[in-house]
Design an enzyme around this catalytic site. Structure first.
Site, PDB file in Angstrom:
ATOM      1  N   GLU A   1      -1.646   7.147  -2.162  1.00  0.00           N
ATOM      2  CA  GLU A   1      -2.491   7.646  -1.638  1.00  0.00           C
ATOM      3  C   GLU A   1      -3.500   8.628  -2.476  1.00  0.00           C
ATOM      4  O   GLU A   1      -3.073   8.960  -3.493  1.00  0.00           O
ATOM      5  CB  GLU A   1      -2.402   8.404  -0.129  1.00  0.00           C
ATOM      6  CG  GLU A   1      -1.341   7.655   0.523  1.00  0.00           C
ATOM      7  CD  GLU A   1      -0.903   8.404   1.859  1.00  0.00           C
ATOM      8  OE1 GLU A   1      -0.423   7.510   2.686  1.00  0.00           O
ATOM      9  OE2 GLU A   1      -1.003   9.666   1.871  1.00  0.00           O
ATOM     10  N   PRO A   2      -4.522   8.843  -2.213  1.00  0.00           N
ATOM     11  CA  PRO A   2      -5.519   9.771  -2.917  1.00  0.00           C
ATOM     12  C   PRO A   2      -4.917  11.052  -3.071  1.00  0.00           C
ATOM     13  O   PRO A   2      -5.183  11.631  -4.108  1.00  0.00           O
ATOM     14  CB  PRO A   2      -6.823  10.136  -2.136  1.00  0.00           C
ATOM     15  CG  PRO A   2      -7.079   8.719  -1.132  1.00  0.00           C
ATOM     16  CD  PRO A   2      -5.359   8.415  -1.042  1.00  0.00           C
TER      17      PRO A   2
ATOM     18  N   GLY B   1      -7.528  -2.020 -38.690  1.00  0.00           N
ATOM     19  CA  GLY B   1      -8.535  -1.129 -39.097  1.00  0.00           C
ATOM     20  C   GLY B   1      -9.664  -1.458 -38.149  1.00  0.00           C
ATOM     21  O   GLY B   1      -9.498  -1.310 -36.782  1.00  0.00           O
TER      22      GLY B   1
ATOM     23  N   GLN C   1      -3.541  -0.214 -35.630  1.00  0.00           N
ATOM     24  CA  GLN C   1      -4.052   0.543 -37.001  1.00  0.00           C
ATOM     25  C   GLN C   1      -4.111  -0.398 -38.183  1.00  0.00           C
ATOM     26  O   GLN C   1      -5.066  -0.296 -38.880  1.00  0.00           O
ATOM     27  CB  GLN C   1      -3.104   1.628 -37.252  1.00  0.00           C
ATOM     28  CG  GLN C   1      -3.484   2.579 -38.321  1.00  0.00           C
ATOM     29  CD  GLN C   1      -4.653   3.457 -37.757  1.00  0.00           C
ATOM     30  OE1 GLN C   1      -4.965   3.528 -36.714  1.00  0.00           O
ATOM     31  NE2 GLN C   1      -5.256   3.896 -38.767  1.00  0.00           N
TER      32      GLN C   1
ATOM     33  N   GLU D   1      11.708  -3.356  -9.221  1.00  0.00           N
ATOM     34  CA  GLU D   1      10.080  -3.494  -9.607  1.00  0.00           C
ATOM     35  C   GLU D   1      10.011  -2.686 -11.191  1.00  0.00           C
ATOM     36  O   GLU D   1       9.305  -3.257 -11.757  1.00  0.00           O
ATOM     37  CB  GLU D   1       9.426  -2.199  -8.789  1.00  0.00           C
ATOM     38  CG  GLU D   1       7.930  -1.960  -9.017  1.00  0.00           C
ATOM     39  CD  GLU D   1       7.399  -1.084  -7.870  1.00  0.00           C
ATOM     40  OE1 GLU D   1       6.085  -0.349  -8.340  1.00  0.00           O
ATOM     41  OE2 GLU D   1       8.021  -0.878  -6.947  1.00  0.00           O
TER      42      GLU D   1
ATOM     43  N   ALA E   1       0.805  -1.124   0.101  1.00  0.00           N
ATOM     44  CA  ALA E   1      -0.070  -0.152  -0.107  1.00  0.00           C
ATOM     45  C   ALA E   1       0.982   1.160   0.077  1.00  0.00           C
ATOM     46  O   ALA E   1       1.218   1.557   0.991  1.00  0.00           O
ATOM     47  CB  ALA E   1      -0.798  -0.060   1.387  1.00  0.00           C
TER      48      ALA E   1
ATOM     49  N   GLY F   1       6.408   4.386 -10.871  1.00  0.00           N
ATOM     50  CA  GLY F   1       6.990   5.862 -10.973  1.00  0.00           C
ATOM     51  C   GLY F   1       6.584   6.281 -12.487  1.00  0.00           C
ATOM     52  O   GLY F   1       6.830   5.359 -13.517  1.00  0.00           O
TER      53      GLY F   1
END
Length: 375
Positions: A121-122, A336, A333, A239, A118, A361
């Site tokens: 955060e918001p 189509g 692409q 990571e 965790a 990140g």
């Protein structure tokens, strides 16, 4: 690659074919993989492959992890957030006390517990020094209050690493990592909603809330306050390489799907592959994928040799994810209107790719880290 890794790749591919691919649509609808997938993966030896055997792992190297990541990407699988699980295991391998390693790693390796971390955060994204989640020492426990969002494996997590402030007046030196066992069973822990996303729909991504959550002081990772930021920095190159490995392999898989399509699809009486524009563009994309794979192979060897630095990992993360998005977009692409239909794998590759430039990140942060090495 060697013979042992090639045999391992065959086993991984069979596992993907049997245990993952048939269930992707179901997992997309429910927004998480079946819990049993984790225990089946543990029984098959696909969890903690580069964790020492004394702690329940397979005792391999990051090359084994890379093989699994590549096979996931080739299968177009993004619902199984195995990479996050492995990142958690290596926080414990690299930073945990001997007792913490013995207590937590075997359960991660078996799939009894699913690992999650965790961080976000918001109100904070890549700026980990600015986290607001607080952990106050009270006797034998830390009392945690705060909220986290965009947490992969948040629905199933059995072992949760919380990035929090144990000293709010400090910056980086005030950050610590607390580990919660079986969080769903702890008073003060609450899961929010599963989040609806553009892509990676089958991967459980949740909001988490902590309201006076008590965590035993012995669960402070490493046993010393204020080490969290440095522990995070130590593991971030790994990571970011995990993300890069999946990114360049997904680009290669998208290219393979596109080549199969343009060999068969006709326009104005010719195969699409017979048009010079098609041939030249795909030749360029093939070259980019080849260059990326060579670079990633070098980075994998550097990590195995314990010499992958933050700057090189940042290069791998931003360049491979950028190329993934560019290559998948250009490949789509050629399909189509069919490229916009989710029944075609290229559409899923397209939707799943976009977040790669954000998590782990942002690519803007990656360029800043690279630029610091030029000063």
């Amino acid at each position: 690659m060697d013979e042992e890794l090639s045999l391992f790749r065959d086993n991984v591919r069979k596992f993907m074919t049997r245990e993952i691919t048939p269930f992707e649509e179901q997992w997309d609808a429910q927004q998480y993989v079946d819990r049993a997938l984790w225990t089946r993966a543990g029984a098959a030896g696909l969890l903690c492959t580069d964790v020492p055997e004394e702690y329940g792992g397979a005792g391999g190297t990051f090359a084994h992890e890379a093989v699994i990541l590549q096979e996931q990407a080739r299968a177009g699988n993004t619902s199984w957030a195995k990479g996050v699980h492995e990142i958690v295991s290596h926080y414990i391998v690299g930073c945990g006390t001997p007792e913490q390693k013995r207590r937590w790693l075997p359960r991660l390796a078996s799939g009894e517990w699913v690992g999650a971390i965790a961080m976000t955060e918001p109100g904070t994204g890549s700026d980990l020094q600015a986290v607001q989640t607080r952990a106050e020492r009270q006797g034998k426990n830390y009392v945690v209050n705060g909220a986290k969002t965009f947490i992969s494996n948040g629905h199933h997590c059995g072992l949760l690493v919380i990035v929090c402030k144990t000293n709010p007046v400090e910056g980086a030196r005030g950050v610590s990592l607390l580990v919660v066992e079986q969080p769903a069973e702890q008073p003060g822990f609450r899961r929010g909603r599963l989040l609806h996303k553009i892509g990676q729909k089958g991967q459980d991504t949740a909001e988490l809330f902590f309201d006076d959550l008590k965590v035993p002081a012995e669960n402070l990772l490493g046993g010393q306050e204020g080490q969290g930021f440095y522990q995070l920095m130590k593991q971030l190159p790994r990571e970011r390489l995990i993300i890069a490995v999946g990114a360049i392999t997904a680009a290669e898989a998208a290219l393979e799907h596109t080549l199969a399509y343009v060999r068969e699809r006709k326009a104005f009486g010719k195969r699409l592959l017979d048009f010079q524009n098609t041939r030249f563009r795909l030749a360029e994309r093939h070259t980019e994928v080849t260059l990326g794979q060579v670079f990633i192979d070098r980075c994998i060897q550097c990590l195995i040799d314990d010499r992958l630095d933050a700057e090189t990992a940042s290069m791998a993360k931003w360049w491979c994810t950028q190329k993934q998005c560019e290559i998948v977009d250009e490949c789509l692409q050629f399909f189509g209107g069919y490229g916009y239909m989710l029944e075609y794998p290229i559409a899923r590759f397209y939707a799943d790719a976009r977040v790669q430039k954000i998590y782990g990140g942002t690519n803007e942060i990656m360029k800043e880290l690279i630029a610091r090495g030029l000063e």
